[in-house]
Design an enzyme around this catalytic site. Structure first.
Site, mmCIF file in Angstrom:
data_model
loop_
_atom_site.group_PDB
_atom_site.id
_atom_site.type_symbol
_atom_site.label_atom_id
_atom_site.label_comp_id
_atom_site.label_asym_id
_atom_site.label_seq_id
_atom_site.Cartn_x
_atom_site.Cartn_y
_atom_site.Cartn_z
ATOM 1 N N LYS A 8 52.721 -6.192 -93.966
ATOM 2 C CA LYS A 8 53.190 -5.683 -95.255
ATOM 3 C C LYS A 8 53.280 -6.781 -96.306
ATOM 4 O O LYS A 8 52.899 -6.571 -97.463
ATOM 5 C CB LYS A 8 54.541 -4.978 -95.074
ATOM 6 C CG LYS A 8 54.391 -3.659 -94.310
ATOM 7 C CD LYS A 8 55.736 -3.130 -93.838
ATOM 8 C CE LYS A 8 55.572 -1.785 -93.139
ATOM 9 N NZ LYS A 8 56.811 -1.388 -92.425
ATOM 10 N N ASP B 223 54.780 -6.400 -87.988
ATOM 11 C CA ASP B 223 54.722 -5.309 -88.960
ATOM 12 C C ASP B 223 55.054 -5.838 -90.367
ATOM 13 O O ASP B 223 54.357 -5.539 -91.338
ATOM 14 C CB ASP B 223 55.722 -4.214 -88.531
ATOM 15 C CG ASP B 223 55.775 -3.064 -89.522
ATOM 16 O OD1 ASP B 223 54.758 -2.364 -89.665
ATOM 17 O OD2 ASP B 223 56.833 -2.882 -90.153
ATOM 18 N N GLY C 278 59.900 7.431 -92.014
ATOM 19 C CA GLY C 278 60.329 8.799 -91.777
ATOM 20 C C GLY C 278 59.325 9.767 -92.379
ATOM 21 O O GLY C 278 58.564 9.408 -93.270
ATOM 22 N N GLU D 54 50.335 3.728 -101.251
ATOM 23 C CA GLU D 54 51.764 3.539 -101.544
ATOM 24 C C GLU D 54 52.623 3.622 -100.281
ATOM 25 O O GLU D 54 53.620 2.906 -100.142
ATOM 26 C CB GLU D 54 52.219 4.617 -102.548
ATOM 27 C CG GLU D 54 53.629 4.455 -103.065
ATOM 28 C CD GLU D 54 53.870 3.126 -103.751
ATOM 29 O OE1 GLU D 54 53.476 2.970 -104.895
ATOM 30 O OE2 GLU D 54 54.451 2.229 -103.102
HETATM 31 N N1 LIG Z 1 56.067 7.630 -89.108
HETATM 32 C C1 LIG Z 1 56.457 6.911 -90.142
HETATM 33 O O1 LIG Z 1 57.629 6.943 -90.542
HETATM 34 C C2 LIG Z 1 55.468 6.057 -90.879
HETATM 35 C C3 LIG Z 1 55.902 5.320 -92.012
HETATM 36 C C4 LIG Z 1 54.985 4.564 -92.730
HETATM 37 C C5 LIG Z 1 53.661 4.517 -92.299
HETATM 38 N N2 LIG Z 1 53.272 5.218 -91.177
HETATM 39 C C6 LIG Z 1 51.871 5.129 -90.774
HETATM 40 O O2 LIG Z 1 51.304 6.428 -90.828
HETATM 41 C C7 LIG Z 1 50.293 6.553 -89.825
HETATM 42 C C8 LIG Z 1 50.568 7.774 -88.981
HETATM 43 O O3 LIG Z 1 51.848 7.667 -88.387
HETATM 44 P P1 LIG Z 1 52.546 8.913 -87.662
HETATM 45 O O4 LIG Z 1 53.949 8.482 -87.409
HETATM 46 O O5 LIG Z 1 52.299 10.156 -88.398
HETATM 47 O O6 LIG Z 1 51.745 8.964 -86.270
HETATM 48 P P2 LIG Z 1 51.694 10.182 -85.234
HETATM 49 O O7 LIG Z 1 52.876 11.054 -85.386
HETATM 50 O O8 LIG Z 1 51.420 9.566 -83.912
HETATM 51 O O9 LIG Z 1 50.420 11.024 -85.700
HETATM 52 C C9 LIG Z 1 49.118 10.568 -85.516
HETATM 53 C C10 LIG Z 1 48.185 11.740 -85.728
HETATM 54 O O10 LIG Z 1 46.823 11.285 -85.692
HETATM 55 C C11 LIG Z 1 46.091 12.110 -84.794
HETATM 56 N N3 LIG Z 1 45.030 11.308 -84.169
HETATM 57 C C12 LIG Z 1 45.170 10.177 -83.452
HETATM 58 N N4 LIG Z 1 43.976 9.739 -83.033
HETATM 59 C C13 LIG Z 1 43.059 10.621 -83.499
HETATM 60 C C14 LIG Z 1 41.661 10.727 -83.394
HETATM 61 N N5 LIG Z 1 40.937 9.831 -82.723
HETATM 62 N N6 LIG Z 1 41.040 11.771 -84.007
HETATM 63 C C15 LIG Z 1 41.754 12.688 -84.687
HETATM 64 N N7 LIG Z 1 43.096 12.621 -84.831
HETATM 65 C C16 LIG Z 1 43.732 11.610 -84.229
HETATM 66 C C17 LIG Z 1 47.088 12.608 -83.789
HETATM 67 O O11 LIG Z 1 46.616 13.806 -83.225
HETATM 68 P P3 LIG Z 1 47.491 14.612 -82.135
HETATM 69 O O12 LIG Z 1 48.681 15.128 -82.923
HETATM 70 O O13 LIG Z 1 46.588 15.710 -81.680
HETATM 71 O O14 LIG Z 1 47.871 13.618 -81.103
HETATM 72 C C18 LIG Z 1 48.328 12.825 -84.662
HETATM 73 O O15 LIG Z 1 48.306 14.076 -85.270
HETATM 74 C C19 LIG Z 1 50.284 5.224 -89.086
HETATM 75 O O16 LIG Z 1 49.305 4.369 -89.677
HETATM 76 C C20 LIG Z 1 51.662 4.647 -89.368
HETATM 77 O O17 LIG Z 1 51.691 3.230 -89.328
HETATM 78 C C21 LIG Z 1 54.155 5.977 -90.475
#
Ligand SMILES: NC(=O)c1ccc[n+]([C@@H]2O[C@H](COP(=O)([O-])OP(=O)(O)OC[C@H]3O[C@@H](n4cnc5c(N)ncnc54)[C@H](OP(=O)(O)O)[C@@H]3O)[C@@H](O)[C@H]2O)c1
Ligand SMILES: NC(=O)c1ccc[n+]([C@@H]2O[C@H](COP(=O)([O-])OP(=O)(O)OC[C@H]3O[C@@H](n4cnc5c(N)ncnc54)[C@H](OP(=O)(O)O)[C@@H]3O)[C@@H](O)[C@H]2O)c1
Lengths: 430, 430
Positions: free
Chosen positions: A207, A203, A310, A132
Site C-alpha cells: 500500500k 500488506d 470490510g 480507490e
Molecule cells: N475483503 C476486504 O475487506 C477487502 C478490502 C480491501 C481490498 N480487498 C481486495 O479485494 C479482493 C477480493 O477480496 P474478497 O475479500 O472479496 O475475496 P473473496 O471473498 O475470497 O472473493 C474472491 C472471489 O473471486 C472468485 N475467484 C477466485 N478465483 C477465481 C478464478 N480463477 N476465476 C473466477 N473467479 C475467481 C471467488 O469465486 P468463488 O466465490 O466461487 O470462490 C470469489 O467469488 C482482493 O484483492 C482483496 O485484497 C478486500
C-alpha cells in the site's frame, strides 16, 4: 477498442463474487440502479457455491473468464478475485482490449505497476484504471492524492493501512499479549490463517508503494522497501510508550529526507512500527481503523481516517470508481511521473529498548556507543526494576539515520551486560 | 459559449489579488507552470496597492471587471474577491457566458445557490463550477462528497469549519476567558474586527448548508438553520466538559433524524457548540484546524482533518479545481438533487447547565420539569461548591428533541431557585 467519452454507459462485469464482489453488486443494483452503470456478468470460481447476495435475472453468473473478457458489450471490468497470478492476466487483457478496469487488488498493483501502466497507455482514448479500494478501503486517499495535490509539494505520506495489525496493537496496548491477540484477530476473521502478510508488514508495504507512486511519481520496487512487522513488540514497549505519551502503530511511510535544506533529499519508503504521540491524529486511530496523514508545503498536515476494509466500505470505493468512469470524470491513474533518488536510509528520531543485567557504568558505555555511531541521545528512560538480572531501559535519540542507529545497536550488542535482541523503532514527530 | 471538452487549455483570470488570489497566482505560476492553466489577468480594486507577490509580464493587472468578463480568450474565472454583491454578478456573468468558475466564497454559494445552479445549467457543454476552497480550506471535502459517496447513504455530516472559533475554544479549554481570547484572535489576524460572523456561527452556517446540499441533495435556506455561537460558553462549561471526558467545539451538523427506523426521518441542519468526547476524532482538532466527520451506511465514520484557511491551504484547493477543469475531470457541482423533509427540531442528547441558589428539593423539582417535558435525565453533575448563593450544576439527557429540551429549560426557568440564563448544548455521540 472503446473510445473514452463523457457519460459513457458502463455495462460492467465483476470478476469475483465474494466479500467485495457481492458488495459491489448489491450497491450498484440496490442503491444506485443507474442506467449508467450496471453489472451484466459476475465471474466466480465455483458456480455451485451459495452466494450471500441475490443475483437478478438480468445478470449472468459465469465461471468462464473468457466469457467476460471476450464480451465486447462490456466496457468495465471490476477485478475483485484477488491474487497476482490470474488476476494479473485478467487486468492486462481487459486494459489492452480497451476496457476500463476497477480493482481492489493492492498486491497486484504494487507488484506489477510498470506492466499495468503500459497496458493502460497514455493516449486520450485510453481506458481508465481505478483502484480507490486498494488502499485503506473506504478512505478516498487515492483520489485525493491524484487530484488535490496538483499544485503542492508533498513532504511525507504516512499510513495506518492494515486494520488487522492496528486491531492487534490496540489490544496489546490494553495489556493483551501478542499470541493471544493474534488468535483473537483470527477468530474474529480479521487475520488470515497465515497472518504473515499482515503482521510482517507486507500488506502495508504494497500500500505504501502505491501511495508513494501517487505522492511522488516514483515507482518503488516493493522488494527494496525496508519492512519491519509487529511481531517483536512486547508489553514493555507499550509501557515505555505510555511514559512517553505515545502509543505504537504500524506505519507505512514515504518521505523526502533533508539533504541540503528541508525535504530536498532522496525519497525514503519504509514500513515499521512507530512510537506515535497520543495527541497526533494517527495515535487516536482505534480498532481496525485506517488513517493516512499527508504533510505538504501548502497544506501542512492533513489526515484522512476511516474503515480500512470490510464488504461495504471496500465496495463503496469501487462503486464510486465505477460511477466516476461512467460519468467521464475519472482522471489518469498515475498522474505524476518523476525521477527522484531513492534511499533506504531513512531519518527519524528513534526509540531503542535494551535488556541488560544491571550494573555500574552502563550509561557511560551506552553513551560511548552512541557517540561513536554519530547518534545523539535525547532521553533515557527506565521502568521500575523487578529483577536485577533482567532489566530493561530505553534510549530515545535525536534525528538520526537508520544506518547510524543500526551501527549504534551493533555497538551496544558488543557490550557484555547487554542481553538478547535490541529492539528499535522510529518515533513519529508531534 | 465555450464547449466543454477533455484537456481544454484553460487561460484564466483571478478576480481578487489578495490573500487567496496572490496564493493562487503564485502556485499556478511558480509551482505548476502547466500550459493547461495559466493566469492571464488579475483584477483588483486598487491598482496602486503594493502586492506581496510578483506579477510576470505575461499577466495583466487590471481594475476593470469588464476587461476580464468580456475577454473571450479567457475560459476560467477564479473569484477570490469575496462578498455577496459584486461577486455574485461576477460569478453569474461568467457562468452565463460559458466560462468555468472557481471560487472560495462560501457566503455567496450559501446565499445564492439556486441562482448559481441555474446559471451553470445542466447540458453537457455547461461550464464547471468548482468551490473546494469554500469549505474547510485545504480539506478536500467538496470533492469527496461529490464523488466518493455515490453508492452510499449519508446519515450525518459534522464539521468543525471555522478556525477562529476553534482556536478560541482551545484557548478557553486551557483556562483563558472569552473576551481575552477574542482579543488574542484579533491580534493574531484570525478574527475580524467585527467577529460576529465567526463567533455567532454564521460562517459555519454557510458552510454546513453547502455540505448538506452535497450530502443530501437538499437546498437548505440559511435563514432556516438554527444557529448558536460560542459567546455564552464559560469556563464552568469547560470544567463540566472535562469531568465528562469531553471538550467543546462549534459544530455544523446536517443529519437525518430517526422517525420510524434509523435515520429515515427529516433532515436537520444546525450550528451549535457541542460537547465532544476527547476520544472522538473531532475532539482532537487543535488550534485553527478544521475537520469534517461523515457517517454513512457503507463506511461508518470517516473523518477528514486539516487546515481550514490561510493563503496556501486555500489556494491549494483552488489550484486543484483549476487543474481538474483544465484536465476535463471536474464533475458536476451539485451532483445530488433530492427532496427531503426538513426539520429544525434536531435530536441529540444534551448538556444543560443550571445556575441556582442552593437549597433543598432541587433535584426533585428538576426531575419533575424533565418528566413533564418528556426528557429523560441521564446524569447530574455538580462541581465543588464555593458560594452557596451561586451554585451551578449540569444535567445530561438521553436522546431528546430540541423542542423537548427547550420546553424543559422553560420549565426550569420558572423554578424560584433557578438563576440567570440556562445554557444548553448537544452532546456528540462517541
Ligand atoms: N475483503 C476486504 O475487506 C477487502 C478490502 C480491501 C481490498 N480487498 C481486495 O479485494 C479482493 C477480493 O477480496 P474478497 O475479500 O472479496 O475475496 P473473496 O471473498 O475470497 O472473493 C474472491 C472471489 O473471486 C472468485 N475467484 C477466485 N478465483 C477465481 C478464478 N480463477 N476465476 C473466477 N473467479 C475467481 C471467488 O469465486 P468463488 O466465490 O466461487 O470462490 C470469489 O467469488 C482482493 O484483492 C482483496 O485484497 C478486500
Ligand atoms: N483568507 C482565507 O484564508 C480564506 C479561506 C477560505 C476562503 N476565503 C475566501 O476567499 C475570498 C477572498 O479572501 P481573501 O482573504 O483573499 O480576501 P482579501 O485578501 O481581502 O482579497 C480580496 C481581493 O479582492 C479584490 N477586490 C475587492 N473588491 C473588488 C472589486 N470590486 N473589484 C476588483 N477587485 C476587488 C481586492 O483588491 P485590492 O487588493 O486592490 O483591495 C483584493 O485583491 C473570500 O470569499 C473569502 O471568504 C478566504
Amino acid at each position: 477498442m472503446y473510445c473514452y467519452s463523457k457519460f459513457t454507459l458502463a455495462p460492467s462485469a465483476t470478476i469475483g463474487g465474494g466479500t467485495v464482489g457481492g458488495g459491489v453488486y448489491e450497491l450498484l443494483t440496490r442503491r444506485i440502479s443507474s442506467p449508467l452503470a450496471c453489472i451484466k456478468k459476475i465471474c466466480v470460481r465455483d458456480l455451485q457455491k451459495t452466494r450471500d447476495f441475490t443475483v437478478d435475472p438480468t445478470c449472468t453468473l459465469t465461471d468462464s473468464l473468457d466469457d467476460v473478457l471476450n464480451d465486447e458489450t462490456l466496457n468495465c471490468i471490476v477485478e475483485v478475485m484477488g491474487g497476482t497470478g490470474i488476476a494479473k492476466d485478467v487486468v492486462l487483457r481487459a486494459l489492452s482490449s480497451g476496457k476500463h478496469v476497477v480493482t481492489a487488488n493492492k498486491a497486484l498493483i504494487a507488484e506489477h505497476l510498470g506492466e499495468i501502466q503500459k497496458a493502460i497507455g497514455e493516449a486520450e482514448g485510453s481506458p481508465s484504471f481505478a483502484y480507490e479500494a486498494a488502499v485503506c478501503g473506504a478512505i478516498p486517499i487515492i483520489n485525493t492524492l491524484q487530484s488535490c495535490y496538483s499544485g503542492d509539494n508533498i513532504t511525507s505520506v504516512m499510513g495506518i493501512c492494515n486494520g488487522t495489525t492496528n486491531f492487534m496493537l490496540c489490544k496489546m496496548e490494553d495489556g493483551a499479549d501478542y499470541g493471544e491477540v493474534l488468535k483473537e484477530a483470527q477468530d474474529l476473521g480479521f487475520a488470515e490463517a497465515d497472518p504473515t502478510a499482515d503482521v510482517e508488514g507486507h500488506d502495508v508495504r504494497a500500500k505504501i508503494s502505491i501511495l508513494a507512486k501517487l505522492a511522488y511519481g516514483v515507482t518503488v520496487p516493493i522488494t527494496s522497501i525496508p519492512t519491519t512487522g509487529i511481531s517483536s513488540i512486547t508489553s514493555v514497549d507499550f509501557e515505555y510508550a505510555k511514559s512517553m505519551n505515545c502509543t505504537i502503530k504500524l506505519i507505512g511511510t514515504a518521505a523526502r529526507t533533508s539533504e541540503h535544506g528541508e525535504h530536498d533529499g532522496p525519497l525514503t519508503v519504509y514500513v515499521a512500527p512507530k512510537m506515535v504521540p497520543t495527541s497526533h491524529v494517527m495515535g487516536g486511530v482505534g480498532g481496525a481503523g485506517n488513517a493516512v496523514a499527508v504533510t505538504s508545503a501548502n497544506m501542512g498536515l492533513a489526515a484522512y481516517t476511516g474503515p480500512g476494509a470490510g464488504r461495504y466500505p471496500t465496495a463503496n470505493s469501487i462503486v464510486a470508481d465505477v460511477m466516476r468512469i461512467a460519468n467521464g470524470n475519472q482522471g489518469p491513474a498515475f498522474p505524476k511521473t518523476a525521477s527522484l533518488k531513492l534511499s533506504t536510509d531513512y531519518e527519524s528520531s528513534f526509540y531503542i529498548r535494551i535488556s541488560i543485567s544491571d550494573g555500574l557504568g552502563i550509561i557511560k558505555s551506552v553513551g560511548a556507543c552512541a557517540e561513536s555511531s554519530g547518534v545523539s541521545i535525547s532521553q533515557i528512560l527506565q521502568n521500575a526494576i523487578n529483577d536485577r538480572e533482567a532489566v530493561d531501559f530505553c534510549v530515545t535519540t535525536e534525528i538520526a539515520l537508520l544506518s547510524q542507529v543500526k551501527m549504534f545497536v551493533e555497538e551496544l550488542k558488543k557490550l557484555s551486560f547487554v542481553k538478547k535482541e535490541v529492539m528499535f523503532m522510529p518515533i513519529m514527530e508531534e
